[in-house]
Design a protein around this motif. Sequence first.
Motif, PDB file in Angstrom:
ATOM      1  N   GLY A   1       1.183  -1.378   0.142  1.00  0.00           N
ATOM      2  CA  GLY A   1       0.095  -0.324  -0.026  1.00  0.00           C
ATOM      3  C   GLY A   1       0.987   1.305   0.215  1.00  0.00           C
ATOM      4  O   GLY A   1       0.027   2.044  -0.486  1.00  0.00           O
ATOM      5  N   ILE A   2       2.009   1.278   0.363  1.00  0.00           N
ATOM      6  CA  ILE A   2       2.489   2.521   0.218  1.00  0.00           C
ATOM      7  C   ILE A   2       3.799   2.804  -1.117  1.00  0.00           C
ATOM      8  O   ILE A   2       2.980   4.427  -0.851  1.00  0.00           O
ATOM      9  N   GLY A   3       3.141   2.244  -1.773  1.00  0.00           N
ATOM     10  CA  GLY A   3       3.827   3.109  -3.125  1.00  0.00           C
ATOM     11  C   GLY A   3       2.154   2.581  -4.137  1.00  0.00           C
ATOM     12  O   GLY A   3       2.345   4.952  -4.610  1.00  0.00           O
ATOM     13  N   MET A   4       1.735   2.799  -3.620  1.00  0.00           N
ATOM     14  CA  MET A   4       0.005   3.517  -4.612  1.00  0.00           C
ATOM     15  C   MET A   4      -0.590   4.663  -3.541  1.00  0.00           C
ATOM     16  O   MET A   4      -0.326   6.086  -4.025  1.00  0.00           O
ATOM     17  N   SER A   5       0.262   4.756  -2.075  1.00  0.00           N
ATOM     18  CA  SER A   5      -0.073   5.597  -1.464  1.00  0.00           C
ATOM     19  C   SER A   5       0.008   6.809  -1.943  1.00  0.00           C
ATOM     20  O   SER A   5       0.183   7.761  -1.968  1.00  0.00           O
ATOM     21  N   ILE A   6       2.124   6.993  -1.989  1.00  0.00           N
ATOM     22  CA  ILE A   6       2.835   7.802  -2.555  1.00  0.00           C
ATOM     23  C   ILE A   6       1.959   8.312  -3.868  1.00  0.00           C
ATOM     24  O   ILE A   6       2.151   9.555  -4.048  1.00  0.00           O
TER      25      ILE A   6
ATOM     26  N   ALA B   1      -5.505  10.422   0.195  1.00  0.00           N
ATOM     27  CA  ALA B   1      -4.691   9.264   0.223  1.00  0.00           C
ATOM     28  C   ALA B   1      -4.695   7.908   1.654  1.00  0.00           C
ATOM     29  O   ALA B   1      -3.449   8.582   2.029  1.00  0.00           O
ATOM     30  N   ALA B   2      -5.113   7.839   2.393  1.00  0.00           N
ATOM     31  CA  ALA B   2      -4.569   7.107   3.487  1.00  0.00           C
ATOM     32  C   ALA B   2      -4.717   5.687   3.129  1.00  0.00           C
ATOM     33  O   ALA B   2      -5.570   4.383   3.383  1.00  0.00           O
ATOM     34  N   LEU B   3      -3.812   5.600   3.727  1.00  0.00           N
ATOM     35  CA  LEU B   3      -2.548   4.273   3.927  1.00  0.00           C
ATOM     36  C   LEU B   3      -3.211   3.705   4.986  1.00  0.00           C
ATOM     37  O   LEU B   3      -2.974   4.030   6.342  1.00  0.00           O
ATOM     38  N   ALA B   4      -4.158   2.327   5.247  1.00  0.00           N
ATOM     39  CA  ALA B   4      -4.567   1.838   6.308  1.00  0.00           C
ATOM     40  C   ALA B   4      -4.544  -0.110   6.448  1.00  0.00           C
ATOM     41  O   ALA B   4      -4.365  -0.163   5.856  1.00  0.00           O
ATOM     42  N   THR B   5      -4.149   0.111   8.111  1.00  0.00           N
ATOM     43  CA  THR B   5      -3.574  -1.359   8.322  1.00  0.00           C
ATOM     44  C   THR B   5      -4.567  -1.750   9.638  1.00  0.00           C
ATOM     45  O   THR B   5      -4.281  -3.759   9.506  1.00  0.00           O
TER      46      THR B   5
ATOM     47  N   ALA C   1      -9.356   3.119   9.582  1.00  0.00           N
ATOM     48  CA  ALA C   1     -10.032   3.155   7.805  1.00  0.00           C
ATOM     49  C   ALA C   1     -10.810   4.341   8.478  1.00  0.00           C
ATOM     50  O   ALA C   1     -11.434   5.212   7.787  1.00  0.00           O
ATOM     51  N   THR C   2     -11.187   4.272   9.814  1.00  0.00           N
ATOM     52  CA  THR C   2     -12.657   5.054  10.256  1.00  0.00           C
ATOM     53  C   THR C   2     -11.694   5.948  10.505  1.00  0.00           C
ATOM     54  O   THR C   2     -11.904   7.041   9.527  1.00  0.00           O
TER      55      THR C   2
ATOM     56  N   LEU D   1      -9.085   5.187  -0.285  1.00  0.00           N
ATOM     57  CA  LEU D   1      -8.437   3.976   0.887  1.00  0.00           C
ATOM     58  C   LEU D   1      -7.767   2.507   0.543  1.00  0.00           C
ATOM     59  O   LEU D   1      -7.668   2.825  -1.135  1.00  0.00           O
ATOM     60  N   VAL D   2      -5.958   3.126   0.601  1.00  0.00           N
ATOM     61  CA  VAL D   2      -4.709   2.106   0.090  1.00  0.00           C
ATOM     62  C   VAL D   2      -4.253   1.196   0.963  1.00  0.00           C
ATOM     63  O   VAL D   2      -4.513   1.281   2.848  1.00  0.00           O
ATOM     64  N   LEU D   3      -4.655  -0.253   1.035  1.00  0.00           N
ATOM     65  CA  LEU D   3      -4.448  -1.537   1.646  1.00  0.00           C
ATOM     66  C   LEU D   3      -3.700  -2.337   0.974  1.00  0.00           C
ATOM     67  O   LEU D   3      -2.803  -2.048  -0.349  1.00  0.00           O
TER      68      LEU D   3
END
Length: 150
Positions: A67-72, A82-86, A91-92, A103-105
Amino acid sequence: MIVIASDHGGLDLKEAIKGLLAELGLATEDLGTNNGDSVDYPDFGVKLARQVSEGKAEKGILVCGTGIGMSIVANKFPKIRAALATDVFMATMAKEHNNANILVLGGRVITAELARDMVKAWLDTEFAGGRHQGRLDKIAALEQELGLHA
């Protein structure tokens, strides 16, 4: 409409999320990738972030290995949060405090079951506004200052 995209590292998780979105009756467009061949995540992150940035889609979900690359990539676009959530809490909060429109996963980081719970939480949560809106206004002002507003 919700747009969704992944690279090869996020393909399986993307397919699981698409199943959830269909169950929920939400209009979705899959922007790829559609097989397990190795691809470059920026190509798919750009495609999705551009649609959300330009208002062609209300929100999006991106999935790559971590999810890091897509967030960048996604956060290079104006009006994108864009928020990377784990986990479900992240996510909330991505929606409640940051009004994240993407939302980035990480497909290699979380399970399909957890991803489904996270997507549901993100979709069901309302933006709190108030002091959080003021913070988003500061980000928008920075985008304007840097010439990033579309």
